[in-house]
Scaffold this motif. Structure first.
Motif, PDB file in Angstrom:
ATOM      1  N   PRO A   1       0.815  -1.213   0.000  1.00 48.16           N
ATOM      2  CA  PRO A   1       0.000   0.000   0.000  1.00 48.16           C
ATOM      3  C   PRO A   1       0.847   1.262   0.000  1.00 48.16           C
ATOM      4  CG  PRO A   1       0.159  -0.813   2.221  1.00 48.16           C
ATOM      5  CD  PRO A   1       0.897  -1.808   1.351  1.00 48.16           C
ATOM      6  N   THR A   2       2.171   1.087   0.089  1.00 46.43           N
ATOM      7  CA  THR A   2       3.088   2.221   0.075  1.00 46.43           C
ATOM      8  C   THR A   2       4.000   2.118  -1.134  1.00 46.43           C
ATOM      9  OG1 THR A   2       4.859   1.115   1.303  1.00 46.43           O
ATOM     10  CG2 THR A   2       3.137   2.194   2.598  1.00 46.43           C
TER      11      THR A   2
ATOM     12  N   SER B   1       4.019  -2.216  -6.326  1.00 52.20           N
ATOM     13  CA  SER B   1       3.224  -1.084  -5.850  1.00 52.20           C
ATOM     14  C   SER B   1       2.854  -0.209  -7.037  1.00 52.20           C
ATOM     15  CB  SER B   1       4.015  -0.254  -4.824  1.00 52.20           C
ATOM     16  OG  SER B   1       3.320   0.942  -4.492  1.00 52.20           O
TER      17      SER B   1
ATOM     18  N   TYR C   1       2.528   2.938  -6.544  1.00 50.15           N
ATOM     19  CA  TYR C   1       2.954   4.260  -6.103  1.00 50.15           C
ATOM     20  C   TYR C   1       4.448   4.469  -6.296  1.00 50.15           C
ATOM     21  CZ  TYR C   1      -1.561   3.953  -3.741  1.00 50.15           C
ATOM     22  OH  TYR C   1      -2.888   3.777  -3.467  1.00 50.15           O
TER      23      TYR C   1
ATOM     24  N   ASN D   1       4.865   7.226  -1.938  1.00 47.10           N
ATOM     25  CA  ASN D   1       3.721   7.227  -1.028  1.00 47.10           C
ATOM     26  C   ASN D   1       4.127   6.494   0.258  1.00 47.10           C
ATOM     27  OD1 ASN D   1       1.055   7.568  -0.079  1.00 47.10           O
ATOM     28  ND2 ASN D   1       0.490   5.524  -0.811  1.00 47.10           N
TER      29      ASN D   1
ATOM     30  N   PRO E   1       0.751   5.587   3.979  1.00 46.38           N
ATOM     31  CA  PRO E   1      -0.538   5.262   3.346  1.00 46.38           C
ATOM     32  C   PRO E   1      -1.737   5.798   4.116  1.00 46.38           C
ATOM     33  CG  PRO E   1       0.320   3.366   4.514  1.00 46.38           C
ATOM     34  CD  PRO E   1       1.406   4.397   4.541  1.00 46.38           C
TER      35      PRO E   1
ATOM     36  N   ASP F   1      -5.695   3.776   0.571  1.00 47.21           N
ATOM     37  CA  ASP F   1      -4.590   3.090  -0.107  1.00 47.21           C
ATOM     38  C   ASP F   1      -4.651   1.583   0.117  1.00 47.21           C
ATOM     39  OD1 ASP F   1      -3.361   5.377  -1.215  1.00 47.21           O
ATOM     40  OD2 ASP F   1      -2.414   5.836   0.702  1.00 47.21           O
TER      41      ASP F   1
ATOM     42  N   HIS G   1      -7.186   0.304  -2.282  1.00 50.44           N
ATOM     43  CA  HIS G   1      -6.599   0.308  -3.616  1.00 50.44           C
ATOM     44  C   HIS G   1      -5.649  -0.881  -3.785  1.00 50.44           C
ATOM     45  CE1 HIS G   1      -7.292   4.930  -4.185  1.00 50.44           C
ATOM     46  NE2 HIS G   1      -8.407   4.228  -4.159  1.00 50.44           N
ATOM     47  N   ARG G   2      -4.877  -1.158  -2.758  1.00 47.51           N
ATOM     48  CA  ARG G   2      -3.993  -2.326  -2.797  1.00 47.51           C
ATOM     49  C   ARG G   2      -4.794  -3.614  -2.975  1.00 47.51           C
ATOM     50  NH1 ARG G   2      -2.103  -3.993   2.902  1.00 47.51           N
ATOM     51  NH2 ARG G   2      -4.360  -4.278   2.919  1.00 47.51           N
TER      52      ARG G   2
END
Length: 269
Positions: A97-98, A124, A126, A129, A132, A136, A139-140
């Motif tokens: 998520p990052t 990822s 991103y 990011n 998170p 997020d 989204h992950r």
């Protein structure tokens, strides 16, 4: 925790992710992108606080699926996710998520780092990011589900991110399975069963039969044995065991390989 990885950009987003309502524009990665082309990818996701039963079954499911040739996809989170990753090492994909300049969560950093450096894959959407937000994680989850052919939720509460993932499964017509719990436990997965959104897993053996895959015992009869091919490179015992686990010990007992000076040597039969 900072990762220190050389982060690369995937040349093309996998076609399966283009089926999402909001597909990622780019994916950044560290590790083996060949895992994205595996013929069977199974997501295992769920609560961050699984009970003892769910912890055990998550680990057993991940190991059985890997022995049958599957790749395990999850989100690197506490609880269910990291148990599945650890049991599947290194045959696993972690969706972060990052951005990948930070290992998240820090408490799982050792395993996530091992995924990236020892034959697995972390990805990822991103580029930058490090911290998170709540969305997020959702989204992950859509990427975890989108990459997978089958999704398993061992345990989940009501109003959890796992139920959001279950909704994505429904929209994408992905097969969804859950463990069977006692009355009053894992109310989220119980609701998925009641509403016929998910199918129950009564035993690992029957589950593998239902999704029509076999264990490593059956797959060994194939002419192409990737493990023996790997052994022809004379890897160290530690490296071979990390990648293939108990298969290494089974082959040693069967007399197909032997250890010489700490390295694995293929015996010509």
């Amino acid at each position: 925790m900072q990762s220190g990885f050389e982060i690369l950009t995937l040349g093309r987003v996998p076609d399966v992710l283009l089926e999402l309502s909001t597909p990622p524009k780019t994916l950044f990665y560290v590790g083996d992108t060949g895992l994205l082309n595996a013929p069977l990818k199974v997501a295992i996701i769920g609560t961050r606080k699984p009970n003892t039963y769910a912890q055990l079954q998550t680990s057993l499911l991940a190991k059985a699926l890997v022995q049958a040739g599957a790749i395990i996809v999850s989100g690197g989170a506490l609880g269910t996710d990291i148990i599945a990753h650890k049991a599947a090492m290194p045959h696993t994909i972690c969706v972060s998520p990052t951005s990948l300049d930070k290992l998240y969560p820090a408490s799982n950093s050792a395993i996530i780092r091992a995924i990236a450096t020892q034959g697995g894959l972390i990805i990822s959407e991103y580029e930058h990011n490090p911290n998170p937000k709540a969305y997020d994680f959702l989204h992950r989850n859509r990427i975890v589900v989108g990459l997978s052919d089958i999704v398993i939720i061992p345990q989940a509460d009501m109003q959890s991110g796992s139920l959001y993932s279950a909704n994505i499964c429904r929209k994408l017509n992905k097969p969804l399975f859950v463990l069977v719990h006692r009355i009053g436990e894992s109310l989220g997965t119980q609701e998925l069963l009641i509403s016929n959104v998910a199918k129950p897993i009564f035993s690992i053996e029957s589950f593998l039969q239902e999704i029509n895959i076999t264990t490593s015992e059956s797959r060994r009869d194939s002419k192409t044995d990737t493990f023996l091919d790997f052994c022809r490179t004379n890897p160290s015992f530690e490296e071979a065991y990390l990648r293939y686990g108990d298969v290494l010990l089974e082959y040693e007992i069967e007399g197909k390989i032997e250890r010489i000076n700490g390295r694995v040597v293929l015996k010509e039969l």
